[in-house]
Enzyme design. Sequence first.
Site, PDB file in Angstrom:
ATOM      1  N   GLY A  12       0.805  -1.322   0.033  1.00  0.00           N
ATOM      2  CA  GLY A  12       0.256  -0.014   0.062  1.00  0.00           C
ATOM      3  C   GLY A  12       0.809   1.188   0.072  1.00  0.00           C
ATOM      4  N   VAL A  14       2.803   2.898   2.575  1.00  0.00           N
ATOM      5  CA  VAL A  14       4.254   2.699   2.936  1.00  0.00           C
ATOM      6  C   VAL A  14       4.988   1.566   2.035  1.00  0.00           C
ATOM      7  CG1 VAL A  14       5.589   2.159   4.930  1.00  0.00           C
ATOM      8  CG2 VAL A  14       3.355   3.619   5.013  1.00  0.00           C
ATOM      9  N   ARG A  46      -2.994  -7.678  -4.067  1.00  0.00           N
ATOM     10  CA  ARG A  46      -3.305  -7.274  -5.564  1.00  0.00           C
ATOM     11  C   ARG A  46      -2.134  -6.377  -5.838  1.00  0.00           C
ATOM     12  NH1 ARG A  46      -7.893  -3.088  -3.785  1.00  0.00           N
ATOM     13  NH2 ARG A  46      -7.930  -4.172  -1.998  1.00  0.00           N
ATOM     14  N   GLY A 132       6.342   8.987  11.153  1.00  0.00           N
ATOM     15  CA  GLY A 132       6.775   8.959   9.844  1.00  0.00           C
ATOM     16  C   GLY A 132       8.116   8.872   9.295  1.00  0.00           C
ATOM     17  N   GLY A 185      -7.165  12.927   1.219  1.00  0.00           N
ATOM     18  CA  GLY A 185      -6.533  11.855   1.584  1.00  0.00           C
ATOM     19  C   GLY A 185      -5.784  11.918   2.963  1.00  0.00           C
ATOM     20  N   ASP A 199      -4.165   7.324  17.585  1.00  0.00           N
ATOM     21  CA  ASP A 199      -2.901   7.362  16.697  1.00  0.00           C
ATOM     22  C   ASP A 199      -1.908   7.976  17.555  1.00  0.00           C
ATOM     23  OD1 ASP A 199      -1.606   6.905  14.101  1.00  0.00           O
ATOM     24  OD2 ASP A 199      -1.269   8.854  14.343  1.00  0.00           O
ATOM     25  N   LYS A 203       1.824   6.540  19.308  1.00  0.00           N
ATOM     26  CA  LYS A 203       3.190   6.957  19.111  1.00  0.00           C
ATOM     27  C   LYS A 203       3.869   7.537  20.748  1.00  0.00           C
ATOM     28  CE  LYS A 203       1.832   8.319  14.585  1.00  0.00           C
ATOM     29  NZ  LYS A 203       1.367   9.278  13.839  1.00  0.00           N
ATOM     30  N   GLY A 300       3.113   9.462   4.646  1.00  0.00           N
ATOM     31  CA  GLY A 300       3.295   9.598   3.264  1.00  0.00           C
ATOM     32  C   GLY A 300       4.261   8.356   2.876  1.00  0.00           C
TER      33      GLY A 300
HETATM   34  P1  NAP Z   1      -2.232   0.908   3.232  1.00  0.00           P
HETATM   35  O1  NAP Z   1      -2.097   1.859   2.206  1.00  0.00           O
HETATM   36  O2  NAP Z   1      -3.710   0.607   3.385  1.00  0.00           O
HETATM   37  O3  NAP Z   1      -1.654  -0.319   2.844  1.00  0.00           O
HETATM   38  C1  NAP Z   1      -1.597  -1.651   3.499  1.00  0.00           C
HETATM   39  C2  NAP Z   1      -1.588  -2.569   2.416  1.00  0.00           C
HETATM   40  O4  NAP Z   1      -1.363  -3.905   3.069  1.00  0.00           O
HETATM   41  C3  NAP Z   1      -2.588  -2.811   1.348  1.00  0.00           C
HETATM   42  O5  NAP Z   1      -2.067  -2.975  -0.136  1.00  0.00           O
HETATM   43  C4  NAP Z   1      -3.512  -4.016   1.765  1.00  0.00           C
HETATM   44  O6  NAP Z   1      -3.936  -4.615   0.709  1.00  0.00           O
HETATM   45  C5  NAP Z   1      -2.355  -4.807   2.370  1.00  0.00           C
HETATM   46  N1  NAP Z   1      -2.838  -5.967   3.341  1.00  0.00           N
HETATM   47  C6  NAP Z   1      -3.666  -5.644   4.488  1.00  0.00           C
HETATM   48  N2  NAP Z   1      -3.735  -6.896   4.976  1.00  0.00           N
HETATM   49  C7  NAP Z   1      -3.169  -7.774   4.178  1.00  0.00           C
HETATM   50  C8  NAP Z   1      -3.206  -9.215   4.354  1.00  0.00           C
HETATM   51  N3  NAP Z   1      -3.930  -9.728   5.234  1.00  0.00           N
HETATM   52  N4  NAP Z   1      -2.553  -9.911   3.374  1.00  0.00           N
HETATM   53  C9  NAP Z   1      -2.033  -9.051   2.280  1.00  0.00           C
HETATM   54  N5  NAP Z   1      -2.227  -7.982   2.087  1.00  0.00           N
HETATM   55  C10 NAP Z   1      -2.935  -7.117   3.036  1.00  0.00           C
HETATM   56  O7  NAP Z   1      -1.676   1.195   4.559  1.00  0.00           O
HETATM   57  P2  NAP Z   1      -0.360   2.346   4.714  1.00  0.00           P
HETATM   58  O8  NAP Z   1      -0.914   3.633   4.878  1.00  0.00           O
HETATM   59  O9  NAP Z   1       0.813   1.807   3.818  1.00  0.00           O
HETATM   60  O10 NAP Z   1       0.095   1.572   6.142  1.00  0.00           O
HETATM   61  C11 NAP Z   1       0.618   0.502   6.792  1.00  0.00           C
HETATM   62  C12 NAP Z   1       1.443   0.539   7.960  1.00  0.00           C
HETATM   63  O11 NAP Z   1       1.998   1.687   7.914  1.00  0.00           O
HETATM   64  C13 NAP Z   1       0.185   0.845   9.008  1.00  0.00           C
HETATM   65  O12 NAP Z   1       0.607   0.071  10.145  1.00  0.00           O
HETATM   66  C14 NAP Z   1       0.283   2.383   9.155  1.00  0.00           C
HETATM   67  O13 NAP Z   1       0.032   2.680  10.640  1.00  0.00           O
HETATM   68  C15 NAP Z   1       2.022   2.529   9.047  1.00  0.00           C
HETATM   69  N6  NAP Z   1       2.124   3.919   8.713  1.00  0.00           N
HETATM   70  C16 NAP Z   1       1.592   4.665   7.794  1.00  0.00           C
HETATM   71  C17 NAP Z   1       1.873   5.957   7.470  1.00  0.00           C
HETATM   72  C18 NAP Z   1       1.514   6.580   6.311  1.00  0.00           C
HETATM   73  O14 NAP Z   1       1.605   7.811   5.748  1.00  0.00           O
HETATM   74  N7  NAP Z   1       0.354   5.872   5.354  1.00  0.00           N
HETATM   75  C19 NAP Z   1       2.782   6.439   8.020  1.00  0.00           C
HETATM   76  C20 NAP Z   1       3.356   5.913   9.373  1.00  0.00           C
HETATM   77  C21 NAP Z   1       3.250   4.462   9.496  1.00  0.00           C
HETATM   78  P3  NAP Z   1      -5.425  -4.441   0.351  1.00  0.00           P
HETATM   79  O15 NAP Z   1      -5.273  -3.011  -0.521  1.00  0.00           O
HETATM   80  O16 NAP Z   1      -5.731  -5.565  -0.450  1.00  0.00           O
HETATM   81  O17 NAP Z   1      -6.299  -4.211   1.417  1.00  0.00           O
END
Ligand code: NAP
Length: 433
Positions: A12, A14, A46, A132, A185, A199, A203, A300
């Site tokens: 996804g 990250v 995917r 982040g 977003g 959240d 942290k 991000g």
């Molecule tokens: P995200 O965009 O929703 O990505 C998560 C990915 O994991 C998605 O592609 C999802 O697939 C996949 N996934 C979830 N469960 C799965 C499973 N059982 N089997 C296979 N794939 C699976 O989330 P993200 O924003 O990257 O966040 C990921 C982690 O980083 C989280 O713990 C979040 O707290 C942390 N984080 C995020 C950010 C940020 O800026 N986004 C910053 C710091 C920390 P599907 O699309 O099929 O559901």
Amino acid sequence: MEPVKVGICGLGTVGSGSFNILRKNAEEITRRVGRSIVIEQVGARRDNDACDTTGIKVTRDIFDVANNPDIDIVLELIGGTSVAKELVLTAIENGKHVVTANKALIAEHGNELFARAREKGVMIAFEAAVAGGIPIIKSLREGLSANRIEWLAGIINGTGNFILSEMSEKGRDFDDVLAEAQALGYAEADPTFDIEGIDAAHKLTILASIAFGIPLQFEKTYTEGISRITAEDVAFADDLGYAVKHLGMARRSKTGIELRVHPTLISHKHLLANVNGVMNAVMVKGDAVGPTLTYGAGAGGLPTGSSVVADVIDVARTLTADPHNRVPHLAFQADALSDTNVLSIEEIECGFFLNMTIKDRAGVLATITQILSSNEISIESIIQREREGSELVPLVIMTHDVKERNMNAAIASIEALPDVAGTVQRIRVENLA
Ligand code: NAP
């Protein structure tokens, strides 16, 4: 030398950011580590168009990655706490190191995961879990390790900071800005974790453990979000020379450790009051170094991927080191973590901003100041404004530092007065000295 083989679970935001940094900066990374780091396998439900996986094994089952005997480091980037925990435990059982960005997983299950990782002699690295792209874990755990940390204060949720910044700069209402944050977003469809402070509490729990050498205690972190902050609160605070920020605060005091996340008034003159939009910043006060401040993108794909890949590099560098000589997960040796008491919010002392609506009648203000005084609360300033054509007027009071317990008693008495309408809004004030 053999390359270090990485398996990425979750492609996804990250996951794709980390994937692309590892590919794009591969040469520079090899120069830093002394051996190459290759993506051996990706586990994703995917495809992600942002990632060219040509030549890389792709599986739809993330557990294939944790069980792949060729992989040295598993990147858990799926989020959540149930499957993610199972995935991390599987990787650990298989003797693999883990890099994660998952604050909820570390804050709620870190004690158990670290214990298991120690038994198996593997590392769990989690720089990306807090703020982040800002390397605050590394800074606290290593750069500031000579210090006795006195306190830390952080703006550690970009969504909340974006909402409060817009409310302050443009006088907008909370609901209006939240809707925009979702459209941009910045906020999830279900924004509860961001706006109710969960959240940020995850942290802060992690930061406090590393700062003070205490076990992770998410359940003891006082958590209050920003959803009840009004445009009027923000405007009054501004008039008084303060910004309203959602602050995570961890402090040592004589009686224990303060662990709290809540909206906070900070003087406009303070650096943290000027951290706006989706940016994050963490201030740490060490006894030798004094105050330090780190600032940067708290979310991000690429900024968070920057922290994930830095952890991969760190782990790759120490793969052959004796596990006993690695930097401990929580910065202090596991058998030296202290059981210092975490204070309840009632025992904490700070200034307060009170915003209430009263009937514009003689004697009401005197009654309220009498109630404050009888609870040992001294007033710093008062603002009372007319409201044309209305008998109800806003009254704002700033107090000097007082225990929350006294303030609770005073607010209960004030709210019981017939001339006070509705509830009293309270926002804590920090001088961060
Ligand atoms: P995200 O965009 O929703 O990505 C998560 C990915 O994991 C998605 O592609 C999802 O697939 C996949 N996934 C979830 N469960 C799965 C499973 N059982 N089997 C296979 N794939 C699976 O989330 P993200 O924003 O990257 O966040 C990921 C982690 O980083 C989280 O713990 C979040 O707290 C942390 N984080 C995020 C950010 C940020 O800026 N986004 C910053 C710091 C920390 P599907 O699309 O099929 O559901």
